[in-house]
Design an enzyme around this catalytic site. Structure first.
Site, PDB file in Angstrom:
ATOM      1  N   LYS A  41      80.147  30.255 103.298  1.00 62.35           N
ATOM      2  CA  LYS A  41      80.210  29.887 104.716  1.00 62.35           C
ATOM      3  C   LYS A  41      80.715  28.470 104.891  1.00 62.35           C
ATOM      4  O   LYS A  41      80.519  27.615 104.032  1.00 62.35           O
ATOM      5  CB  LYS A  41      78.819  29.986 105.333  1.00 62.35           C
ATOM      6  CG  LYS A  41      78.467  31.356 105.816  1.00 62.35           C
ATOM      7  CD  LYS A  41      77.521  31.299 107.010  1.00 62.35           C
ATOM      8  CE  LYS A  41      77.151  32.709 107.415  1.00 62.35           C
ATOM      9  NZ  LYS A  41      76.037  33.240 106.609  1.00 62.35           N
TER      10      LYS A  41
ATOM     11  N   GLU B   3      70.456  41.240  96.400  1.00 57.11           N
ATOM     12  CA  GLU B   3      69.425  40.216  96.621  1.00 57.11           C
ATOM     13  C   GLU B   3      68.529  40.587  97.800  1.00 57.11           C
ATOM     14  O   GLU B   3      68.884  41.440  98.615  1.00 57.11           O
ATOM     15  CB  GLU B   3      70.077  38.847  96.869  1.00 57.11           C
ATOM     16  CG  GLU B   3      70.970  38.788  98.094  1.00 57.11           C
ATOM     17  CD  GLU B   3      71.168  37.363  98.598  1.00 57.11           C
ATOM     18  OE1 GLU B   3      70.163  36.714  98.938  1.00 57.11           O
ATOM     19  OE2 GLU B   3      72.330  36.914  98.670  1.00 57.11           O
TER      20      GLU B   3
HETATM   21  N1  PSU Z   1      74.652  32.010 102.546  1.00 53.64           N
HETATM   22  C1  PSU Z   1      74.813  32.989 103.445  1.00 53.64           C
HETATM   23  N2  PSU Z   1      73.840  33.927 103.586  1.00 53.64           N
HETATM   24  C2  PSU Z   1      72.680  33.901 102.824  1.00 53.64           C
HETATM   25  C3  PSU Z   1      72.536  32.856 101.868  1.00 53.64           C
HETATM   26  C4  PSU Z   1      73.538  31.941 101.760  1.00 53.64           C
HETATM   27  O1  PSU Z   1      75.827  33.024 104.115  1.00 53.64           O
HETATM   28  O2  PSU Z   1      71.803  34.766 102.993  1.00 53.64           O
HETATM   29  C5  PSU Z   1      71.296  32.825 101.010  1.00 53.64           C
HETATM   30  C6  PSU Z   1      71.572  33.450  99.634  1.00 53.64           C
HETATM   31  O3  PSU Z   1      70.402  34.093  99.169  1.00 53.64           O
HETATM   32  C7  PSU Z   1      71.869  32.231  98.774  1.00 53.64           C
HETATM   33  C8  PSU Z   1      70.894  31.226  99.349  1.00 53.64           C
HETATM   34  O4  PSU Z   1      71.661  32.434  97.397  1.00 53.64           O
HETATM   35  O5  PSU Z   1      70.928  31.468 100.754  1.00 53.64           O
HETATM   36  C9  PSU Z   1      71.283  29.788  99.036  1.00 53.64           C
HETATM   37  O6  PSU Z   1      70.256  28.946  99.432  1.00 53.64           O
HETATM   38  P1  PSU Z   1      70.259  27.397  98.963  1.00 53.64           P
HETATM   39  O7  PSU Z   1      71.473  26.815  99.651  1.00 53.64           O
HETATM   40  O8  PSU Z   1      68.977  26.835  99.440  1.00 53.64           O
HETATM   41  O9  PSU Z   1      70.396  27.430  97.469  1.00 53.64           O
END
Ligand code: PSU
Ligand code: MN
Length: 305
Positions: free
Chosen positions: A161, A27
């Site tokens: 996390k 990604e």
């Molecule tokens: N959690 C992490 N590091 C990240 C992300 C999430 O520890 O970089 C990023 C990833 O790209 C994940 C996105 O798909 O955040 C999720 O965002 P949201 O919660 O807005 O869907």
């Protein structure tokens, strides 16, 4: 579907996919919104190198100039790492970014979409999005979970996390029928920590066994992905209670500043990094490299089957 109009695959990857060689998707949100410049540039180079060393082809995804980029040139990697005027693209934003030609970094959800469109089955990331704490009230549930329910790509992560409600995240995945497999562990990991307090559905012995599960699911043509929890290496693991303290502070800050929606995850990541100094960043890099190696070995096994 008028896919050719949008899909821009590098010649190397086009050939590799056609020949059934192992490929690992990566990604770009982790680069543009998860790590500082220029450390993210060294990480991007290193992660691609590790995947190649394991015998697979790396395929970093992004939306650039109205195209779905599968595999990035050094210039495109630089663009994503600088992150200037680069948006965060989840499924919701996908068509808008392509139609307007805006530059977008792909999340877990949209990277899975890119991988599936290109014919790639394995994807390595750091941590997935999930059900946020108090998600039962705010309804903030990452689109990553819904994507895992619908798109047949295996996602190798170090768990989720502690910013998230990990218990509810796993409940959601169970409801949606997403297998959650541990790589040599019964514990679903919590990103910086080896254990979250929650278990995986099945503890696989090794990457070959994981590849067999993925292969079976593909042969059955079951919709949806597989989530693989690959714990952070011992030497980089951080203390769960220490991280809980940091994350509680970051969440309080987000609350005070009324941060919501797609901004919340990048906001929390940036503050955790500031509050832990460089330590968590080094761990973040190492767990992501570890996931890339695991994904490459799965892709190599899968290619042999
Ligand atoms: N959690 C992490 N590091 C990240 C992300 C999430 O520890 O970089 C990023 C990833 O790209 C994940 C996105 O798909 O955040 C999720 O965002 P949201 O919660 O807005 O869907
Ligand atoms: Mn969200």
């Amino acid at each position: 579907m008028n896919l050719e109009k949008y899909l821009d695959i590098t010649p190397e990857l086009r050939e590799a996919i056609k020949n059934g060689e192992p490929v690992v998707a990566l990604e770009s949100t982790i680069l543009s919104h998860g790590m500082p410049y220029p450390e993210n540039l060294s990480f991007a180079a290193e992660v691609e190198k590790e995947i190649r060393a394991c015998g697979a082809h790396p395929a970093t995804m992004a939306l650039i100039g109205g195209k779905i980029k599968v595999g990035l040139s050094p210039e495109e990697l630089e663009l994503m790492c600088r992150g200037e005027n680069v948006g965060k693209v989840s499924r919701r934003d996908f068509a808008t970014y392509l139609a307007t030609g805006k530059t977008g970094a792909t999340t877990v959800a949209s990277t899975m979409m890119c991988a599936a469109l290109a014919g790639i089955h394995v994807f390595a990331t750091g941590g997935i999005g999930g059900v946020h704490r108090h998600g039962e009230v705010t309804m903030d549930v990452s689109a990553d979970l819904q994507e895992l329910a619908r798109t047949p790509v295996a996602v190798i992560c170090a768990g989720a996390k502690q910013i998230l409600d990990i218990g509810r995240t796993l409940e959601y995945l169970e409801t949606m029928g997403v297998p959650v497999i541990g790589n040599g562990t019964e514990d679903f990991p919590a990103f910086f920590c080896k254990k979250s307090g929650f278990k995986v559905d099945y503890a696989a012995q090794n990457e070959e066994e994981i590849a067999r599960i993925i292969k079976t699911k593909l042969e059955l043509e079951m919709p949806g992905g597989v989530l693989i929890g690959n714990p952070i290496p011992d030497e980089y693991a951080m203390d769960f209670d220490y991280m809980e303290g940091i994350i509680t502070k970051a969440l309080e800050l987000a609350d005070a500043q009324h941060i919501h929606g797609k901004e919340i995850t990048p906001f929390l990541l940036a503050h955790i990094k500031d509050m832990t100094g460089g330590e968590s960043f080094a761990s973040n890099v190492q767990l992501a490299l570890n996931n890339a190696r695991c994904a490459a070995r799965i892709a190599v096994s899968l290619a042999k089957m």
